[in-house]
Design a protein around this motif. Sequence first.
Motif, mmCIF file in Angstrom:
data_model
loop_
_atom_site.group_PDB
_atom_site.id
_atom_site.type_symbol
_atom_site.label_atom_id
_atom_site.label_comp_id
_atom_site.label_asym_id
_atom_site.label_seq_id
_atom_site.Cartn_x
_atom_site.Cartn_y
_atom_site.Cartn_z
ATOM 1 N N HIS A 138 0.834 -1.198 0.000
ATOM 2 C CA HIS A 138 0.000 0.000 0.000
ATOM 3 C C HIS A 138 0.872 1.253 0.000
ATOM 4 C CE1 HIS A 138 0.620 -0.996 4.279
ATOM 5 N NE2 HIS A 138 0.730 0.310 4.422
ATOM 6 N N ALA A 139 0.243 2.365 -0.324
ATOM 7 C CA ALA A 139 0.935 3.648 -0.392
ATOM 8 C C ALA A 139 -0.093 4.753 -0.203
ATOM 9 C CB ALA A 139 1.626 3.806 -1.751
ATOM 10 N N ASP A 140 0.396 5.959 -0.029
ATOM 11 C CA ASP A 140 -0.505 7.098 -0.079
ATOM 12 C C ASP A 140 0.213 8.261 -0.749
ATOM 13 O OD1 ASP A 140 -0.025 9.245 2.483
ATOM 14 O OD2 ASP A 140 0.838 7.258 2.756
ATOM 15 N N TYR A 141 -0.583 9.173 -1.276
ATOM 16 C CA TYR A 141 -0.017 10.321 -1.977
ATOM 17 C C TYR A 141 -0.906 11.538 -1.779
ATOM 18 C CZ TYR A 141 -3.366 9.063 -5.674
ATOM 19 O OH TYR A 141 -4.509 8.757 -6.375
ATOM 20 N N TYR A 142 -0.296 12.718 -1.952
ATOM 21 C CA TYR A 142 -1.038 13.978 -1.857
ATOM 22 C C TYR A 142 -2.123 13.988 -2.935
ATOM 23 C CZ TYR A 142 2.697 16.273 0.921
ATOM 24 O OH TYR A 142 3.599 16.656 1.878
ATOM 25 N N GLU A 143 -3.336 14.382 -2.572
ATOM 26 C CA GLU A 143 -4.431 14.407 -3.544
ATOM 27 C C GLU A 143 -4.108 15.258 -4.766
ATOM 28 O OE1 GLU A 143 -8.048 16.449 -2.500
ATOM 29 O OE2 GLU A 143 -6.962 17.849 -1.230
ATOM 30 N N LEU A 144 -3.247 16.243 -4.620
ATOM 31 C CA LEU A 144 -2.875 17.112 -5.739
ATOM 32 C C LEU A 144 -1.910 16.442 -6.711
ATOM 33 C CD1 LEU A 144 -2.203 20.383 -3.687
ATOM 34 C CD2 LEU A 144 -4.286 19.757 -4.923
ATOM 35 N N ASN A 145 -1.343 15.337 -6.323
ATOM 36 C CA ASN A 145 -0.321 14.682 -7.131
ATOM 37 C C ASN A 145 -0.967 13.693 -8.115
ATOM 38 O OD1 ASN A 145 1.946 13.492 -8.190
ATOM 39 N ND2 ASN A 145 3.001 13.315 -6.230
ATOM 40 N N SER A 146 -1.539 14.233 -9.168
ATOM 41 C CA SER A 146 -2.249 13.398 -10.148
ATOM 42 C C SER A 146 -1.302 12.442 -10.867
ATOM 43 C CB SER A 146 -2.994 14.270 -11.151
ATOM 44 O OG SER A 146 -2.102 15.122 -11.837
ATOM 45 N N ARG A 147 -0.039 12.798 -11.019
ATOM 46 C CA ARG A 147 0.923 11.895 -11.671
ATOM 47 C C ARG A 147 1.076 10.605 -10.878
ATOM 48 N NH1 ARG A 147 5.361 14.423 -15.154
ATOM 49 N NH2 ARG A 147 4.456 16.398 -15.782
ATOM 50 N N GLY A 149 -1.104 9.375 -8.839
ATOM 51 C CA GLY A 149 -2.377 8.665 -8.977
ATOM 52 C C GLY A 149 -2.450 7.861 -10.259
ATOM 53 N N ARG A 150 -1.971 8.444 -11.364
ATOM 54 C CA ARG A 150 -1.997 7.723 -12.649
ATOM 55 C C ARG A 150 -1.062 6.516 -12.637
ATOM 56 N NH1 ARG A 150 -2.335 12.925 -14.609
ATOM 57 N NH2 ARG A 150 -0.162 13.029 -15.266
ATOM 58 N N VAL A 151 0.106 6.673 -12.026
ATOM 59 C CA VAL A 151 1.050 5.546 -11.952
ATOM 60 C C VAL A 151 0.409 4.392 -11.180
ATOM 61 C CG1 VAL A 151 3.237 4.760 -10.945
ATOM 62 C CG2 VAL A 151 3.161 6.904 -12.224
ATOM 63 N N PHE A 152 -0.141 4.694 -10.022
ATOM 64 C CA PHE A 152 -0.762 3.625 -9.223
ATOM 65 C C PHE A 152 -1.937 2.987 -9.959
ATOM 66 C CE2 PHE A 152 1.237 5.811 -5.468
ATOM 67 C CZ PHE A 152 2.081 4.754 -5.140
ATOM 68 N N GLU A 153 -2.724 3.787 -10.633
ATOM 69 C CA GLU A 153 -3.859 3.253 -11.389
ATOM 70 C C GLU A 153 -3.380 2.297 -12.487
ATOM 71 O OE1 GLU A 153 -7.713 4.808 -13.985
ATOM 72 O OE2 GLU A 153 -6.332 6.270 -13.122
ATOM 73 N N LYS A 154 -2.348 2.700 -13.237
ATOM 74 C CA LYS A 154 -1.818 1.840 -14.304
ATOM 75 C C LYS A 154 -1.313 0.510 -13.759
ATOM 76 C CE LYS A 154 0.599 5.370 -16.321
ATOM 77 N NZ LYS A 154 1.712 5.921 -17.083
ATOM 78 N N LEU A 155 -0.832 0.509 -12.527
ATOM 79 C CA LEU A 155 -0.268 -0.702 -11.930
ATOM 80 C C LEU A 155 -1.305 -1.552 -11.198
ATOM 81 C CD1 LEU A 155 3.073 0.806 -10.647
ATOM 82 C CD2 LEU A 155 2.781 -0.854 -12.499
ATOM 83 N N GLY A 156 -2.556 -1.150 -11.262
ATOM 84 C CA GLY A 156 -3.615 -1.948 -10.654
ATOM 85 C C GLY A 156 -3.830 -1.709 -9.173
ATOM 86 N N PHE A 157 -3.257 -0.642 -8.627
ATOM 87 C CA PHE A 157 -3.558 -0.272 -7.244
ATOM 88 C C PHE A 157 -4.952 0.334 -7.220
ATOM 89 C CE2 PHE A 157 0.918 -0.760 -6.863
ATOM 90 C CZ PHE A 157 1.235 -0.863 -5.516
ATOM 91 N N GLU A 158 -5.684 0.057 -6.169
ATOM 92 C CA GLU A 158 -7.027 0.598 -6.037
ATOM 93 C C GLU A 158 -7.075 1.621 -4.912
ATOM 94 O OE1 GLU A 158 -9.989 -2.447 -5.680
ATOM 95 O OE2 GLU A 158 -9.074 -3.659 -7.257
#
Length: 184
Positions: A138-147, A149-158
Motif C-alpha cells: 500500500h501507499a498514499d499520496y497527496y491528492e494534488l499529485n495526479s501523476r 495517482g496515474r502511476v498507481f492506477e496503471k499498476l492496478g492499485f485501487e
Amino acid sequence: MIKRPVDSADNLLFLSRRLEVRVFRPEDITATYLDALNANEIVGLTEARHQHWNIENATRYIENSNKLGESILFRVSLREVDKSIGNIRLFNFHEVHNRAELSFLFYDQEEWGKGYATEAIDTVVNYGFESLKLHRIHADYYELNSRSGRVFEKLGFEIEGIYRDHFFFDDMYIDSVRVGKIAK
C-alpha cells in the motif's frame, strides 16, 4: 519487521526492459541528486520537502532506509547510460500480516512522462509479491499529485480511502489518497 529471508542488499539487482533497479547506496549520492531533493518542483508534493538536504542527512536517510527486514531503498537508473533517475522504497514490513508500504520519487525531470516510474515500480512490486511473498502493498499520496495517482492506477492499485486534511500544504490542509494492491 519481516523475518523471512530477504535477499542480501548487495545482491538485489533487477533489470526491466529499460531500467536497472538495485539497492541505493550512499556512494550513489551526487550533486544532481541533492539538487533535486532541494527543488520544490520535484519534491513539493512529498514529505521530502520539509528539510534541506545535504550529503550528511541524505546518507543517513539511505542508511536508515536499508535495514534488513525493515526497509529497502532502490535506485532506479536507465540501463543504456547508467543514469540515475529515481528511487523506490519498500518499508514498514509486517511479518504477521505480510504487507509493506511503498513510496517513490523520480527526480530527473528530463525523464518524466516516459513510463519509467510505472516500469520500475512494477518491478519492485513484483519482487515484493513473488520473492518476499507479501500479500499486500500500500501507499498514499497527496491528492494534488495526479501523476502519482496515474502511476498507481496503471499498476492496478485501487483507491482504498481518503485521509481527510492529512497534509498541511501551502497554508491549507489537503487530503491523502490511500491506495493498495493485493497479490494475485
